[in-house]
Design a protein around this motif. Structure first.
Motif, short mmCIF file in Angstrom:
data_model
loop_
_atom_site.label_atom_id
_atom_site.label_comp_id
_atom_site.label_asym_id
_atom_site.label_seq_id
_atom_site.Cartn_x
_atom_site.Cartn_y
_atom_site.Cartn_z
N ASP A 191 0.83 -1.20 0.00
CA ASP A 191 0.00 0.00 0.00
C ASP A 191 0.87 1.25 0.00
O ASP A 191 0.66 2.19 -0.78
CB ASP A 191 -0.91 0.03 1.23
N ARG A 192 1.85 1.28 0.90
CA ARG A 192 2.71 2.46 1.01
C ARG A 192 3.48 2.71 -0.28
O ARG A 192 3.61 3.84 -0.73
CB ARG A 192 3.68 2.30 2.19
N ARG A 193 4.00 1.64 -0.88
CA ARG A 193 4.75 1.80 -2.12
C ARG A 193 3.84 2.30 -3.23
O ARG A 193 4.24 3.19 -4.02
CB ARG A 193 5.39 0.46 -2.52
N ALA A 194 2.64 1.78 -3.32
CA ALA A 194 1.70 2.23 -4.36
C ALA A 194 1.34 3.70 -4.17
O ALA A 194 1.27 4.46 -5.14
CB ALA A 194 0.44 1.37 -4.32
N LEU A 195 1.13 4.12 -2.93
CA LEU A 195 0.83 5.52 -2.67
C LEU A 195 2.02 6.41 -3.03
O LEU A 195 1.85 7.49 -3.60
CB LEU A 195 0.47 5.72 -1.19
N GLU A 196 3.22 5.96 -2.69
CA GLU A 196 4.42 6.73 -3.04
C GLU A 196 4.50 6.96 -4.54
O GLU A 196 4.77 8.08 -5.00
CB GLU A 196 5.68 6.00 -2.56
#
Length: 223
Positions: A57-62
């Protein structure tokens, strides 16, 4: 000589791709095979499936937040379409679509991000005279964002089957070609002949329209 990425990064990259292809229920064993590590190493780095999904999730948001500053011009679907054209971003796009299907914090954050951006772009259009002002800019942007993403997910070519990341760019092109005409008509030519239904709704729920003068009639018509 290039050094291979560390094992935690290999796991994260493999997880994004495997969850995009097979869905969020894909086994950690498959992720480990893709990353060429042991399943135990996934637990060592991330602790659990849930923690690995949160890292995805965090990588996709980044990625989406970083790239939309240069690519975002036609809405959330257009951003995903452009990102999917780049091989290294296709797994992220696929993962985002899967996560939007499943719901959860990432889905809520992404929708909120895109809606906030849409408010700004619509405001720019209003100042330029190309977009009609709204009674409630935030609500309009939120609804249009949800409609765009909902329509995209409804047509996603992987409701139950695997998602072919290599075919994703072509699918986006076909999808855009099919909807762009009807969408432009819907945005350019009002579906309703007048605002009587809106006025009746406002009278029933709010008493009076607090800012009816902010909604301009289409060119050539009188209010």
């Amino acid at each position: 000589m290039d050094h291979p990425p560390p094992s935690d990064e290999r796991i994260l990259s493999a997880a994004l791709r495997r969850f995009a292809v097979d869905g969020l229920s894909a086994s950690l064993r498959r992720v480990a095979e893709d990353a060429e590590v042991s399943a135990g190493l996934i637990i060592h780095h991330y602790g659990s499936r849930g923690a690995l999904l949160e890292a995805c999730d965090r990588r996709a948001l980044e990625v989406t937040r970083r790239e939309k500053s240069s690519l975002f011009a036609g809405g959330s679907a257009e951003l995903f379409a452009q990102l999917a054209q780049t091989t290294r971003y296709a797994p992220v796009v696929g993962y985002v679509l899967r996560r939007l299907q499943a719901g959860g914090p990432l889905a809520v954050e992404l929708v909120g991000d895109f809606a906030a951006d849409a408010v700004e772009y619509f405001a720019d259009g209003e100042r330029a005279g190309t977009i009609t002002p709204s009674r409630d800019p935030q609500a309009r942007a939120q609804v249009l964002t949800e409609m765009a993403l909902g329509a995209l997910l409804l047509q996603l070519p992987a409701q139950r089957d695997q998602l072919d990341l290599e075919e994703l760019p072509a699918w986006f092109e076909q999808y855009s070609a099919r909807i762009i005409g009807p969408i432009l008509e819907l945005y350019s030519i009002p579906l309703l002949a007048d605002r009587s239904m809106l006025d009746a709704y406002l009278a029933a729920t709010q008493g009076d329209d607090p800012a009816p003068q902010t909604i301009r009639p289409p060119a050539g018509e009188t209010s």
